[in-house]
Each structure stands twice: as C-alpha cells, then as structure tokens.
Design a protein around this motif. Structure first.
Motif, PDB file in Angstrom:
ATOM      1  N   ILE A 126      -7.746  -6.634  -2.025  1.00 25.48           N
ATOM      2  CA  ILE A 126      -8.371  -6.233  -0.755  1.00 25.48           C
ATOM      3  C   ILE A 126      -9.305  -5.055  -1.007  1.00 25.48           C
ATOM      4  O   ILE A 126      -9.164  -4.321  -1.979  1.00 25.48           O
ATOM      5  N   SER A 127     -10.246  -4.872  -0.102  1.00 27.09           N
ATOM      6  CA  SER A 127     -11.282  -3.850  -0.287  1.00 27.09           C
ATOM      7  C   SER A 127     -10.767  -2.465   0.086  1.00 27.09           C
ATOM      8  O   SER A 127      -9.786  -2.329   0.836  1.00 27.09           O
ATOM      9  N   GLY A 179      -5.924   8.378  -2.294  1.00 28.44           N
ATOM     10  CA  GLY A 179      -6.955   7.806  -1.447  1.00 28.44           C
ATOM     11  C   GLY A 179      -7.073   6.302  -1.625  1.00 28.44           C
ATOM     12  O   GLY A 179      -6.541   5.720  -2.580  1.00 28.44           O
ATOM     13  N   SER A 180      -7.803   5.669  -0.722  1.00 29.33           N
ATOM     14  CA  SER A 180      -7.955   4.204  -0.756  1.00 29.33           C
ATOM     15  C   SER A 180      -8.672   3.739  -2.021  1.00 29.33           C
ATOM     16  O   SER A 180      -8.356   2.682  -2.577  1.00 29.33           O
ATOM     17  N   LYS A 181      -9.601   4.543  -2.515  1.00 29.96           N
ATOM     18  CA  LYS A 181     -10.356   4.156  -3.705  1.00 29.96           C
ATOM     19  C   LYS A 181      -9.439   4.057  -4.924  1.00 29.96           C
ATOM     20  O   LYS A 181      -9.520   3.120  -5.720  1.00 29.96           O
ATOM     21  N   ARG A 212      -8.098   1.421   3.728  1.00 34.07           N
ATOM     22  CA  ARG A 212      -8.219   2.574   4.635  1.00 34.07           C
ATOM     23  C   ARG A 212      -7.670   2.238   6.015  1.00 34.07           C
ATOM     24  O   ARG A 212      -6.978   3.050   6.637  1.00 34.07           O
ATOM     25  N   ASN A 213      -7.985   1.053   6.505  1.00 32.49           N
ATOM     26  CA  ASN A 213      -7.491   0.639   7.819  1.00 32.49           C
ATOM     27  C   ASN A 213      -5.965   0.565   7.841  1.00 32.49           C
ATOM     28  O   ASN A 213      -5.322   1.000   8.801  1.00 32.49           O
ATOM     29  N   ILE A 270       0.843  -1.205   0.000  1.00 29.30           N
ATOM     30  CA  ILE A 270       0.000   0.000   0.000  1.00 29.30           C
ATOM     31  C   ILE A 270       0.872   1.246   0.000  1.00 29.30           C
ATOM     32  O   ILE A 270       0.601   2.216  -0.730  1.00 29.30           O
ATOM     33  N   LEU A 271       1.945   1.227   0.794  1.00 24.81           N
ATOM     34  CA  LEU A 271       2.873   2.366   0.800  1.00 24.81           C
ATOM     35  C   LEU A 271       3.496   2.541  -0.582  1.00 24.81           C
ATOM     36  O   LEU A 271       3.593   3.660  -1.092  1.00 24.81           O
TER      37      LEU A 271
END
Length: 242
Positions: A37-38, A25-27, A43-44, A9-10
C-alpha cells in the motif's frame, strides 16, 4: 474495529519504534514493510489508529509512537511467541545445568533472564520444605534500567526506589499466571512503575519469575525468554523434589 491492515501497520510501528527508539512515519513503513500500500494510505490508516488511541504523536514530530493501548493490542494479537534461537536455548541449558541447588538455580535464572532480555529480572522462590530463612526472591539487571534512561526519563529514580522495596516486587509477581502474562504501562498498580511493563509467568509451587523494563521493549522476545527459563527452572525443581 481495527482491520487486519491497521494491525499490520501498528505492528510495523511497534517493531520499528522498539528497534530505533525514533517516532515512526508512513514513509519508513512503506519502505521497510512489504504491505503493498502507498504511504498516503498508510497515513490515512495511521490517522485512524491515532483516533482510536493506539498511537500518538510526540512533540511536533511527523512520526508516531505506540500508546499503552497500542502495545496491549500488539501483545494480544501476537500470533505466536517468538521462538528462541538454538544458541539461546543452548545457553539456557548450559547456564542452568551448572547449578546444584535451588539457591543457585534461582540466582542464575535471574542473571540469565536479565542478560537475554536486557531488562530487570526477578525470580521468586518456590515454597519447598523449610524455606523460612531464604532472600524471597533474586533480582538481577537493575543497571539495565539506567541504559533505558531516554525511555524512562525522570521516572527512573522512582522505579529504582520501587525495586528496592521487596514488598513491591512480591506484589508484582503475586498474580503470575501459569501462562506468560504481560502488564503494560498504566495497567501497573504501582504508580511509580507506570512507565514500565512486566512480563511474568508462574513456574512452580507459589513461584514466579518475570522481567521489568520500559514499555518500549521487545515483547515477543521477552515473552519467549521468560517462558523458556520458567520451563527449565520448573523442570529442575520437579526433578530435585522427586
């Protein structure tokens, strides 16, 4: 301890931010990266990365951007330096083959690095024979900093002033390693350069080269370019002094 998923993610945040210059953003990560993953899970994980100081939220934007610490982790975890394309390698060979003496090689190397990375390039001369009368280094691409104005903002003028001081540049390259080394943001000793990153490497007898630009840079590509140009310049010097 940052998990592999958080590292992915990073990496996505760094890549996207370097490319778009927009907070991520997560989206956007969910749509562009096949992480399986969702957005909620992303976001978490982003919340944890923020708590750990690897990303931050600029202003009131919903997106996040990497911190210096985040860039450092990203660089340290790069599994491999991004290879240059065949065209880039050929361009380096062709560009440097036309040089006939050390001065020309150093100046061409600086211009080449600046053109490839779109950053400021600095090449420090090696100590060969009597070099007492030689411009210690060549610099190219200063105008590239002006194009990064949105990244650097009010820090641009102090950076340009620092680059005019040859002693600052010499200090920057004095600690160059035999392998590519990256100094990021707040790791810079000179206060005026703490919004920038330096990618540098040694290439010969007390000689080094590197590129300087905003922390939002293509680290993998910059490391590859610096490494490749150093290799070609080092080979030229070895052959010319035999």
């Amino acid at each position: 301890m940052t998990t592999d998923r958080r590292l992915e993610i990073l990496r996505a945040i760094v890549d996207e931010y370097v490319e778009t210059q927009e907070p991520v953003g997560s989206k956007a990560i969910a749509e562009k990266r096949a992480l399986g993953i969702s957005p909620a899970t992303i976001r978490n994980e982003m919340a944890v990365l923020e708590e750990e100081g690897f990303i931050t939220q600029p202003h009131t934007s919903a997106g996040r951007i990497p911190t210096d610490r985040g860039y450092r982790l990203f660089v340290d975890k790069l599994s491999a330096v991004k290879p240059l394309s065949t065209a880039e390698r050929r361009a380096i060979e062709t560009f440097l083959e036309g040089a006939h003496d050390l001065d020309e090689v150093v100046k061409r190397s600086a211009k080449l690095l600046a053109d490839i990375t779109k950053q400021v390039a600095v090449v420090k001369y090696p100590k060969i024979g009597d070099s007492s009368g030689r411009e210690m280094m060549a610099i190219s691409g200063t105008a590239n900093l002006a194009r990064s104005g949105e990244d650097l903002g009010p820090a641009l003028s102090p950076i340009l002033e620092a680059l005019e001081e040859q002693v600052v540049l010499l200090r920057l390259l004095s600690d160059a390693h035999p392998t590519v080394h990256v100094t990021i943001g707040s790791e810079q000793q000179d206060m005026n350069l703490q919004t920038t990153s330096l990618v540098s490497v040694g290439y010969g007898s007390d000689a080094s080269l590197g590129i300087l630009g905003p922390t939002r840079m293509d680290y993998a590509g910059s490391m590859a370019a610096v490494s490749a140009v150093a290799r070609y310049v080092g080979r030229f010097i070895t052959e010319s002094t035999q």
